[in-house]
Structures are given as C-alpha cells and as structure tokens.
Design a protein around this motif. Structure first.
Motif, mmCIF file in Angstrom:
data_model
loop_
_atom_site.group_PDB
_atom_site.id
_atom_site.type_symbol
_atom_site.label_atom_id
_atom_site.label_comp_id
_atom_site.label_asym_id
_atom_site.label_seq_id
_atom_site.Cartn_x
_atom_site.Cartn_y
_atom_site.Cartn_z
ATOM 1 N N VAL A 173 0.877 -1.172 0.000
ATOM 2 C CA VAL A 173 0.000 0.000 0.000
ATOM 3 C C VAL A 173 0.917 1.226 0.000
ATOM 4 O O VAL A 173 1.506 1.576 1.021
ATOM 5 C CB VAL A 173 -0.932 -0.009 1.220
ATOM 6 C CG1 VAL A 173 -1.891 1.184 1.168
ATOM 7 C CG2 VAL A 173 -1.724 -1.320 1.269
ATOM 8 N N PHE A 174 1.033 1.876 -1.135
ATOM 9 C CA PHE A 174 2.098 2.843 -1.360
ATOM 10 C C PHE A 174 2.092 3.996 -0.354
ATOM 11 O O PHE A 174 3.150 4.492 0.011
ATOM 12 C CB PHE A 174 2.029 3.392 -2.782
ATOM 13 C CG PHE A 174 1.913 2.340 -3.843
ATOM 14 C CD1 PHE A 174 2.716 1.208 -3.800
ATOM 15 C CD2 PHE A 174 0.988 2.452 -4.871
ATOM 16 C CE1 PHE A 174 2.618 0.212 -4.768
ATOM 17 C CE2 PHE A 174 0.870 1.476 -5.842
ATOM 18 C CZ PHE A 174 1.687 0.344 -5.793
ATOM 19 N N MET A 175 0.925 4.425 0.082
ATOM 20 C CA MET A 175 0.840 5.526 1.052
ATOM 21 C C MET A 175 0.519 5.022 2.453
ATOM 22 O O MET A 175 0.116 5.783 3.330
ATOM 23 C CB MET A 175 -0.222 6.540 0.608
ATOM 24 C CG MET A 175 0.160 7.335 -0.627
ATOM 25 S SD MET A 175 1.567 8.428 -0.344
ATOM 26 C CE MET A 175 0.771 9.752 0.560
ATOM 27 N N GLY A 176 0.716 3.741 2.687
ATOM 28 C CA GLY A 176 0.379 3.165 3.985
ATOM 29 C C GLY A 176 1.336 3.573 5.080
ATOM 30 O O GLY A 176 2.508 3.869 4.849
ATOM 31 N N GLY A 177 0.822 3.556 6.299
ATOM 32 C CA GLY A 177 1.614 3.852 7.489
ATOM 33 C C GLY A 177 1.279 2.874 8.592
ATOM 34 O O GLY A 177 0.481 1.939 8.408
ATOM 35 N N ASP A 178 1.877 3.078 9.750
ATOM 36 C CA ASP A 178 1.675 2.142 10.858
ATOM 37 C C ASP A 178 0.218 2.024 11.266
ATOM 38 O O ASP A 178 -0.209 0.977 11.780
ATOM 39 C CB ASP A 178 2.514 2.571 12.067
ATOM 40 C CG ASP A 178 4.000 2.361 11.852
ATOM 41 O OD1 ASP A 178 4.363 1.586 10.936
ATOM 42 O OD2 ASP A 178 4.804 2.973 12.587
ATOM 43 N N VAL A 199 -8.616 -7.064 -1.670
ATOM 44 C CA VAL A 199 -7.941 -6.344 -0.591
ATOM 45 C C VAL A 199 -8.477 -4.929 -0.538
ATOM 46 O O VAL A 199 -8.691 -4.298 -1.582
ATOM 47 C CB VAL A 199 -6.411 -6.325 -0.814
ATOM 48 C CG1 VAL A 199 -5.727 -5.450 0.234
ATOM 49 C CG2 VAL A 199 -5.844 -7.737 -0.778
ATOM 50 N N ARG A 200 -8.692 -4.426 0.664
ATOM 51 C CA ARG A 200 -9.078 -3.026 0.823
ATOM 52 C C ARG A 200 -8.185 -2.375 1.875
ATOM 53 O O ARG A 200 -7.824 -2.975 2.876
ATOM 54 C CB ARG A 200 -10.548 -2.886 1.205
ATOM 55 C CG ARG A 200 -10.925 -3.452 2.572
ATOM 56 C CD ARG A 200 -12.413 -3.273 2.841
ATOM 57 N NE ARG A 200 -12.796 -3.760 4.176
ATOM 58 C CZ ARG A 200 -14.053 -3.780 4.633
ATOM 59 N NH1 ARG A 200 -15.052 -3.340 3.852
ATOM 60 N NH2 ARG A 200 -14.314 -4.224 5.851
ATOM 61 N N ALA A 201 -7.809 -1.156 1.592
ATOM 62 C CA ALA A 201 -6.991 -0.355 2.507
ATOM 63 C C ALA A 201 -7.719 0.955 2.761
ATOM 64 O O ALA A 201 -8.325 1.529 1.845
ATOM 65 C CB ALA A 201 -5.609 -0.088 1.917
ATOM 66 N N PHE A 202 -7.665 1.419 3.987
ATOM 67 C CA PHE A 202 -8.356 2.647 4.364
ATOM 68 C C PHE A 202 -7.337 3.771 4.468
ATOM 69 O O PHE A 202 -6.636 3.915 5.458
ATOM 70 C CB PHE A 202 -9.119 2.433 5.683
ATOM 71 C CG PHE A 202 -10.221 1.423 5.557
ATOM 72 C CD1 PHE A 202 -11.507 1.818 5.208
ATOM 73 C CD2 PHE A 202 -9.977 0.068 5.754
ATOM 74 C CE1 PHE A 202 -12.527 0.887 5.076
ATOM 75 C CE2 PHE A 202 -10.984 -0.867 5.625
ATOM 76 C CZ PHE A 202 -12.266 -0.466 5.278
ATOM 77 N N GLU A 206 -11.364 4.641 1.212
ATOM 78 C CA GLU A 206 -11.177 3.215 0.954
ATOM 79 C C GLU A 206 -10.653 2.978 -0.466
ATOM 80 O O GLU A 206 -11.174 3.515 -1.438
ATOM 81 C CB GLU A 206 -12.500 2.480 1.130
ATOM 82 C CG GLU A 206 -12.384 0.978 0.961
ATOM 83 C CD GLU A 206 -13.705 0.248 1.191
ATOM 84 O OE1 GLU A 206 -13.947 -0.768 0.514
ATOM 85 O OE2 GLU A 206 -14.494 0.711 2.044
ATOM 86 N N GLN A 207 -9.609 2.145 -0.552
ATOM 87 C CA GLN A 207 -8.999 1.794 -1.829
ATOM 88 C C GLN A 207 -8.990 0.270 -1.957
ATOM 89 O O GLN A 207 -8.746 -0.428 -0.980
ATOM 90 C CB GLN A 207 -7.563 2.322 -1.898
ATOM 91 C CG GLN A 207 -7.437 3.816 -1.633
ATOM 92 C CD GLN A 207 -8.007 4.652 -2.759
ATOM 93 O OE1 GLN A 207 -7.709 4.421 -3.931
ATOM 94 N NE2 GLN A 207 -8.836 5.620 -2.423
ATOM 95 N N ARG A 208 -9.244 -0.235 -3.174
ATOM 96 C CA ARG A 208 -9.333 -1.684 -3.357
ATOM 97 C C ARG A 208 -8.468 -2.166 -4.515
ATOM 98 O O ARG A 208 -8.196 -1.437 -5.461
ATOM 99 C CB ARG A 208 -10.784 -2.117 -3.588
ATOM 100 C CG ARG A 208 -11.686 -1.898 -2.378
ATOM 101 C CD ARG A 208 -12.963 -2.697 -2.497
ATOM 102 N NE ARG A 208 -13.868 -2.445 -1.372
ATOM 103 C CZ ARG A 208 -14.915 -3.196 -1.074
ATOM 104 N NH1 ARG A 208 -15.228 -4.242 -1.845
ATOM 105 N NH2 ARG A 208 -15.685 -2.906 -0.032
#
Length: 528
Positions: free
Chosen positions: A428-433, A505-508, A514-516
C-alpha cells in the motif's frame, strides 16, 4: 585589539562587502516588468537577502544590504503572482554578481556588473478555490538526455492539460551530477505552465567547489536562492537546502543547515499566521534510519524549536528513493503538541530509471521498497488540513492487482488442503503504521492483514528474473528488494474447493478513503 577599534574595522569591511541597496515591490498591472505611471507599490511584502528580512513600506519600497554574490528575493505574498523568468521558472529573485568569473566546471555564478537597485513586479492572482493543489516531485535525477526524455514522457506528459495545480515543488536531485542538464529538464518542467519551486539535492552541487559556501553556485544561477519562502492562500511554503557539502570526506555531504538559514527562519517564521499549514520542503530527510547518522542532531533540534508553536506543519523530504511516513516525537527532538508529520516522497525516477523497458521504451523504475515511480499531490484546505496522494507513473491496463493505491502479489496455485503457509501481499504505497488493511476470499468475511517488515515479493521475483537472465534485460537492472515500510500479508486459505478463488484487498487511506485491489489464486489436487 581594543573592542571599539575592532568594531569600527568590522563595519568598514562590512560596508565594502554589503552596501545598502533596495528597490520597490509594485503592482505590475500591464505585465511589462517595469513600474509605470499609475502602478502602485505593494506594502508589507517580505524581501530577503537570505539572512535578513525586511518589509516593503507604504509605497512598496525596501532597503536591504546585499553583498557581492548574494541573492535578494521577494517572498511571493498570498493573492499575488510573479512573472516567469528565462527558463520558465518563477522570477522572484535577483542574483548579485560575485565580481569575479567562476572557475567551476558547470559555470557557477555569472560575472557582471553589480546592481544597486532591484525591483520586484507582482500581478494579482485569480481568486483561489476551495482547496490548494500542489504537485510534488522528488529526485527526477536524469544522468543523460535519454533520462530527461523518460521524465518528459513518464512524469510530465501525462499531466499536461490535466493538472489543476496552483504550484509545483521539486525536492532536490534535479539532475544526477551533470548540472549542464538543468536547462533541458527545466524546459520540460516549465511546459506544465505551473509556478515551480526547487530545492537542491546532494546531486545538484558543484562537486569541484572548495567548500559548502560555494557548492550551489550553478544551482543558484538557474533556480535562485537555496532557502526561501512562498505564500499561498492556505499554506506557506519554506524551501530549505539541507545538504552540507563536505569535500574530502566520505560521504561527501551530510544533512544540516547553515547559520544564515537559521537567521532567515528566525526573522521570517514569527511573522506567519499559525492557522494555516506550514510546509517545509527539503531533500535529505530529518529522520534517520536505525544505526545511521545522516543529519546533524543539533540542527534538527534547532529547527524543531522554531516550529514548536506552529500547530499545522508538514515536512516534505526526498533522497531515499523509497517512500514512507515518519512522525517525529521527543525521540527525534520534537516537542510540539502533536507529532510532526514528515512525508518522505518517492522518486520521479524511481530506482534511477532502472529495470526492463515497457512497450513505450520506458524503464520499469520500481523502487527498492516496491513503490512504483511517479509523483505526489498535496491538497491544502482551510484550517491547516491537508490530503496527500501518490500517483504511479504507469498503470497496467486491466490489471486489478496493480492500482494507483497498491500492488498485490499472490501465488498462482497452491495444493488444496496444504498447510496455509502462503499469503497474499499488499504493498500500500501511502500506507503507514496506523493504516487498516483487510482481505477476503470469494466475497467472504473481511479479515485483517498483518503489517510485515519484508521485501515486496513482486520485486524479489524481478530480482530473480534478472539473476537468471543470460543477457542484460535493461540498461540497469531493478534494485535489490529491501524491506518495505508499507507491506501487509494475509494467509491464503487452502481448505476451499479445487479451482480458482477471488481475493480482494481493501486499505483505508487517511486522505483518499477506501482503496481496493484484487487478484486470484487456484487450488489444485496433487498426487502423493
């Protein structure tokens, strides 16, 4: 020597080096760059020589000491525009002649007659919209005209006639040591028609300069001051050179700031409102990887002390050719009311324009943490609020496992009934902890994915393909995969029926919602 006599001599020498000069900041209604009859001065505008800051008076006049080789610049105020200069970049500065011709290989500062008057034309800007949109570039870093063409086609061309940005930022390593490429890359960037601000990177210095003081002469002749400010309706931008040139040392640079930069910040920052976002742009990150000493601690702490009372601060850095979010706290010397967010932006050139070329002849350029090359955007709203996004340079049409937000990796086939030791990975390119990432199989129950400190399997597979190839697959092979700061894993079930299974997969995302993304794997019976 008696103190009084020393002071007299110091003042005499100072007068020879820095004469009181000035000019006027004015409303250039007809855009011809000259203050004509009826064109009024603009009061209260900040003008600086990189150390001192003065404000224009009621008639737009200012007086400021300017030494040989020094730059004087205007801090573009909110609601105004500055004209474009010779290379299409904002002309908000004037380089005072150093007096002597440069001996630096890439030209340094041009010699000429010093100016005793510098005027700054401004024009009224259109009324701003509900948000401020900024393009954020980092490390385009071309080493050749071929790389500049990659930059043009891969990064800039897709934005032509599409961007709504009011401003653009480049966070250093504008080129890769060959400073003669500045005019060519500036022509590409300026084609966007967006006012563009630059800071210097460690590959933008005059490597034949004897010391740090002379290391950015060629950079300054093209881009102006290395430390300066720019004001928009919802944010103030302070751009900082944080590369200390250390000739003869290894490495030949470190992260930090000079005393004149602190003098500018100490004079300018207290004049700013605190209800809008303060953005600091620089090249070398303020944070340090474990076990590495890459930034002078005292300089970072001194900067943090100046920022402590600002409730809305965002730091943008580059340099690493990976991407991550870092939140400074007392462990790195930050003592503000909230953690200080530093976004370490991925590179335009990715992993230095490396990897296998696509059908258009552009290298893959995936970075060592699995982030695709591209650019970022910053949107700023009232009250210091902001939103960030990463935009991969190229998406694979029809590939649901590679989207603008993430890339998935999963095995193609597993044995039905095997121990579930294999997983789907989501970069997730912009993901964080604090990013929540979940997956489900065949529209089943959503399950949490675990954040892992591991290399992206997609890039590991590319490393293996490079290793097994009998000939070079590109000019430079893809980088060796390193642990990613934004990788998640979920164990794939093997107790389902034989055949194909759909994985979603979904990332918030904190800013984009929400991105899928989706992929598939197959379960197969196997004979003993």
């Amino acid at each position: 020597m008696r103190r009084g006599l020393a002071a007299v001599l110091w003042l005499a020498c100072g007068a020879a080096l820095a004469q009181a000069q000035g000019g006027v900041v004015f409303d250039d209604g007809n855009g011809n760059g000259v203050q004509d009859v009826g064109e009024a001065g603009v009061a209260g505008v900040a003008v600086s020589n990189g150390r001192a800051v003065v404000r224009s008076d009621g008639q737009g006049r200012y007086t400021l000491p300017i030494a040989a080789g020094q730059i004087v610049f205007v801090v573009k105020p909110d609601g105004w525009q500055v004209p474009a200069g010779a290379e299409g970049l904002p002309a908000f500065w004037h380089q005072q002649s150093p007096g002597e011709p440069s001996t630096l290989r890439h030209g340094g500062l041009p010699a000429g007659q010093p100016s005793d008057r510098v005027d700054f034309p401004l024009r009224r800007a259109p009324t701003p919209g509900a948000e401020l949109e900024v393009l954020v570039f980092a490390d385009p870093q071309p080493k050749s005209p071929a790389d500049i063409d990659y930059y043009r086609r891969d990064i800039v061309a897709p934005l032509l006639d599409r961007t709504r940005a009011t401003l653009g930022l480049s966070l250093g390593d504008i080129v890769d040591d060959d400073l003669s490429l500045y005019p060519a890359i500036n022509a590409v960037t300026a084609s966007l028609g967006v006012p563009w601000l630059h800071v210097a990177g460690n590959h933008d210095i005059d490597r034949d300069a004897r010391d740090d003081a002379g290391a950015l002469q060629t950079f300054r002749s093209h881009f102006g001051p290395d430390t300066y400010a720019w004001e928009e309706a919802r944010a103030t931008f302070v751009m900082l050179d944080d590369v200390i040139h250390q000739p003869g040392s290894k490495p030949g640079y470190t992260g930090g700031f000079r005393d004149d930069q602190f003098a500018f910040l100490e004079a300018y920052l207290p004049t700013l409102p605190t209800d809008r976002l303060l953005v600091l742009g620089m090249h070398i990150p303020l944070f340090e990887a474990a076990g590495r000493d890459t930034f002078r601690d005292a300089d970072r702490e001194r900067l943090f002390a100046l920022l402590r009372d600002f409730p809305h601060v965002l730091v943008l850095s580059a340099h690493n050719h990976t991407q991550q979010h870092w939140y400074h706290d007392a462990g790195t010397g930050w003592h503000g009311a909230q953690p200080l967010h530093e976004y370490n932006v991925g590179a335009n050139c990715g992993a230095f324009w490396s990897g296998v070329k696509d059908a258009a002849g552009i290298p893959d350029a995936t970075m060592a943490d699995g982030t695709p090359n591209g650019h970022a955007t910053l949107k700023v709203f009232d009250g210091g609020r902001y939103a960030l996004a990463w935009h991969p340079a190229r998406l694979r049409g029809g590939d649901s496992a590679f989207t603008g937000a993430m890339a998935l990796h999963a095995p193609k086939v597993l044995r039905a009934g095997a121990y579930p030791a294999w997983g789907v990975y989501a970069n997730v390119f912009m993901g964080g902890d604090d990013t929540r990432v979940e997956f489900r199989v065949d529209d089943g129950e959503w399950k949490a994915m675990a954040k892992v400190a591991a290399a992206d399997p997609r890039l590991l597979a590319e490393n293996v393909r490079d290793d097994l190839a009998d000939a070079l697959r590109g000019y430079d092979r893809s980088p060796e995969a390193k642990p990613s700061a934004h990788l998640w894993r979920g164990a794939l079930p093997t107790g389902l029926g034989v055949g194909e299974h759909h994985v979603e997969v979904r990332a918030f995302d904190a800013w984009q919602g929400e991105q899928r993304a989706a992929t598939r794997y197959r379960l197969q019976d196997a004979a003993e």
